[in-house]
Design a protein around this motif. Structure first.
Motif, PDB file in Angstrom:
ATOM      1  N   SER A   1       0.818  -1.215   0.000  1.00 20.69           N
ATOM      2  CA  SER A   1       0.000   0.000   0.000  1.00 20.69           C
ATOM      3  C   SER A   1       0.855   1.269   0.000  1.00 20.69           C
TER       4      SER A   1
ATOM      5  N   GLN B   1       2.007   1.744  -3.573  1.00 22.11           N
ATOM      6  CA  GLN B   1       0.920   2.270  -4.406  1.00 22.11           C
ATOM      7  C   GLN B   1       0.688   3.748  -4.150  1.00 22.11           C
ATOM      8  N   SER B   2       0.729   4.151  -2.901  1.00 20.45           N
ATOM      9  CA  SER B   2       0.517   5.572  -2.560  1.00 20.45           C
ATOM     10  C   SER B   2       1.599   6.453  -3.172  1.00 20.45           C
TER      11      SER B   2
ATOM     12  N   LEU C   1       1.133   6.537  -6.999  1.00 24.48           N
ATOM     13  CA  LEU C   1      -0.067   7.244  -7.445  1.00 24.48           C
ATOM     14  C   LEU C   1       0.225   8.717  -7.721  1.00 24.48           C
TER      15      LEU C   1
ATOM     16  N   SER D   1      -6.924   6.441  -8.582  1.00 25.25           N
ATOM     17  CA  SER D   1      -6.803   5.882  -7.233  1.00 25.25           C
ATOM     18  C   SER D   1      -5.824   4.704  -7.242  1.00 25.25           C
ATOM     19  N   THR D   2      -5.417   4.290  -6.044  1.00 30.03           N
ATOM     20  CA  THR D   2      -4.483   3.166  -5.933  1.00 30.03           C
ATOM     21  C   THR D   2      -5.112   1.865  -6.403  1.00 30.03           C
TER      22      THR D   2
ATOM     23  N   LEU E   1      -3.920   0.854  -9.813  1.00 31.69           N
ATOM     24  CA  LEU E   1      -2.523   0.453  -9.962  1.00 31.69           C
ATOM     25  C   LEU E   1      -2.414  -1.060  -9.798  1.00 31.69           C
TER      26      LEU E   1
ATOM     27  N   GLN F   1      -1.769  -4.716  -8.339  1.00 35.91           N
ATOM     28  CA  GLN F   1      -2.105  -5.149  -6.983  1.00 35.91           C
ATOM     29  C   GLN F   1      -1.111  -6.132  -6.368  1.00 35.91           C
TER      30      GLN F   1
END
Length: 125
Positions: free
Chosen positions: A16, A19-20, A23, A34-35, A38, A40
């Motif tokens: 996470s 991803q943040s 982003l 949004s994440t 992206l 997973q």
């Protein structure tokens, strides 16, 4: 900085956080908002990050060092536009050793040339 942070988070297995960080840069593509849009998995995110670094840092001089760090193979010496061809493909850029300039060798400080540096160049066909 966000790309560096994302790569570090991949190495730390922090999905996470990766991803943040990604982003922020990936939003340049208006389809990504949004994440959730992206990749997973860490493996897919790493591939996405590599592509994003190539796009975001185009012609800023980091590609060689990225390929070395990642251990990725490269295609070198493009020709034949508009249908691009490469003279050497699958070259392991991490094997490349630059020659030490002759001015450094001849300066008298005991610097010696990298042995067989010319053997590390890509084989051009």
């Amino acid at each position: 900085m966000f790309l560096i942070l994302a790569e570090a988070n991949i190495k730390l297995s922090k999905l996470s956080d990766t991803q943040s960080a990604l982003l922020t840069v990936a939003r340049r593509n208006t389809a990504i908002t949004s994440t959730a849009q992206l990749p997973q998995t860490l493996t897919a995110l790493y591939s996405f990050l590599k592509d994003e670094r190539a796009r975001e840092l185009f012609q800023e001089g980091f590609r060689l060092w990225d390929l070395r760090r990642w251990g990725d193979k490269a295609s070198v010496e493009a020709y034949g536009a508009p249908e691009v061809k490469f003279r050497a493909t699958g070259y392991d850029i991490s094997n490349l050793v630059y020659p030490i300039p002759s001015s450094e060798i001849n300066a008298g400080f005991g610097v010696q040339q990298n042995t067989d540096w010319h053997k590390t160049l890509p084989v051009v066909r």
